[in-house]
Design an enzyme around this catalytic site. Structure first.
Site, mmCIF file in Angstrom:
data_model
loop_
_atom_site.group_PDB
_atom_site.id
_atom_site.type_symbol
_atom_site.label_atom_id
_atom_site.label_comp_id
_atom_site.label_asym_id
_atom_site.label_seq_id
_atom_site.Cartn_x
_atom_site.Cartn_y
_atom_site.Cartn_z
ATOM 1 N N CYS A 1 34.931 43.997 43.882
ATOM 2 C CA CYS A 1 36.290 43.461 43.771
ATOM 3 C C CYS A 1 37.007 43.767 45.078
ATOM 4 C CB CYS A 1 37.016 44.098 42.588
ATOM 5 S SG CYS A 1 38.710 43.514 42.360
ATOM 6 N N GLU B 1 38.914 34.124 37.135
ATOM 7 C CA GLU B 1 38.009 35.274 37.228
ATOM 8 C C GLU B 1 37.297 35.505 35.908
ATOM 9 O OE1 GLU B 1 38.493 38.899 39.488
ATOM 10 O OE2 GLU B 1 40.605 38.354 39.752
ATOM 11 N N ARG B 2 35.994 35.681 35.980
ATOM 12 C CA ARG B 2 35.230 36.008 34.773
ATOM 13 C C ARG B 2 35.734 37.348 34.211
ATOM 14 N NH1 ARG B 2 29.447 38.415 37.053
ATOM 15 N NH2 ARG B 2 30.424 39.704 38.647
ATOM 16 N N CYS C 1 42.264 37.040 44.121
ATOM 17 C CA CYS C 1 40.904 37.561 43.983
ATOM 18 C C CYS C 1 40.378 37.783 45.392
ATOM 19 C CB CYS C 1 40.027 36.580 43.217
ATOM 20 S SG CYS C 1 38.272 37.056 43.139
ATOM 21 N N GLY C 2 40.097 39.046 45.752
ATOM 22 C CA GLY C 2 39.686 39.341 47.119
ATOM 23 C C GLY C 2 38.352 38.738 47.483
ATOM 24 N N THR C 3 37.346 38.940 46.627
ATOM 25 C CA THR C 3 36.052 38.325 46.914
ATOM 26 C C THR C 3 36.172 36.801 46.867
ATOM 27 O OG1 THR C 3 35.438 38.581 44.580
ATOM 28 C CG2 THR C 3 34.666 40.267 46.119
#
Length: 269
Positions: free
Chosen positions: A80, A204-205, A213-215
């Site tokens: 994350c 996001e799952r 969401c960083g990734t």
């Protein structure tokens, strides 16, 4: 009673707590309670700070800090990006580290962090892996062609024309081939703004649509760069929660953005 801190990175928020000796064995129900925005503290996930020697499979890293990240539904995630910056800010605030560059152990591998001016933190994200073929993603009975990108966790990034982002209904999980993503995927929808500048929304799952969401910002930048025939360069990415900078280079991607601790407290489990 559990001592905790609440933090966020571009409004992607987390409940943080320290467990250096691996003494806490919180159940999935307790983790979900911590993330519950009405009955608990509220967050997109939890961040447990534990020494790597207490985590099965990571004992070889000894006293290095391990980021045990769980989604809001208590499911395990490999990595994350926003969470890692908040994790570093939390360790610093708690006096568990100083402001020197540091390596953190994650389920996606070792990740390097650096404290910059103000609340900005830069982290190494490893080398993203881009699938050669397009992946179909369905929303509202519309099917788009996306790009599968592995940033230590799985993503499908869909590039949209200008004006196509805001109308999407992301109250439900987008559809995608389960055989390509056996552990489910995070799905980004990306719209161009300007030169090396994009905006995005993300599902996001284990959480649903989040403010950031960083990734996912890395996956979005990689997908946009791939479409432009590029593999290096800097990209500004604007999720709903703020602005992040993604630097792409042969040795890997780097993510820069804010991380803020907003509260400390104790909670009765």
């Amino acid at each position: 009673m559990l001592a905790f801190a609440k933090g966020h990175g571009t409004l992607n928020d987390f409940v943080c707590f320290s467990d250096p000796d691996g003494a806490f064995d919180l159940s999935d129900d307790q983790l979900r309670f911590l993330c519950d925005r009405r009955a608990g503290i509220g967050g997109d996930g939890t961040l447990r700070a534990v020494r790597a020697r207490h985590v099965a499979g990571y004992e070889q890293h000894g006293d290095a800090w391990f980021m045990d990240y769980r989604n809001a539904d208590a499911s395990i995630a490999e990595m994350c990006g926003n969470g890692l910056r908040v994790f570093l800010q939390y360790l610093l605030t708690e006096g568990l580290i100083d402001s020197r560059p540091i390596d953190i152990i994650t389920r996606a591998g070792v990740r390097h962090g650096e404290f910059l001016d103000g609340d900005q933190i830069r982290i190494g994200m490893g080398v993203p892996v881009v699938a050669p073929n397009q992946v179909p993603v369905t929303v509202d009975a519309q099917t788009f062609q996306g790009r599968a990108v592995d940033v230590g966790n799985p993503h499908a990034a869909v590039l949209l024309p200008v004006g196509g982002l805001d109308a999407l209904d992301l109250t439900r999980e987008p559809g995608y081939p389960s055989e390509m993503f056996p552990n489910r995927a995070n799905v980004e929808f990306v719209e161009p703004v300007g030169d090396h500048h994009i905006r995005m929304r993300v599902w996001e799952r284990g959480v649903g649509e989040t403010f950031s969401c960083g990734t996912g910002t890395v996956a979005a930048a990689v997908a946009a760069a791939t479409a432009a025939g590029e593999s290096t360069g800097s990209w500004r990415v604007d999720p709903p929660g703020g602005t992040l900078l993604v630097d792409l280079a042969p040795e890997g991607a780097r993510l820069t953005g804010p991380a803020v601790i907003v509260a400390h407290g104790t909670v009765n489990l």
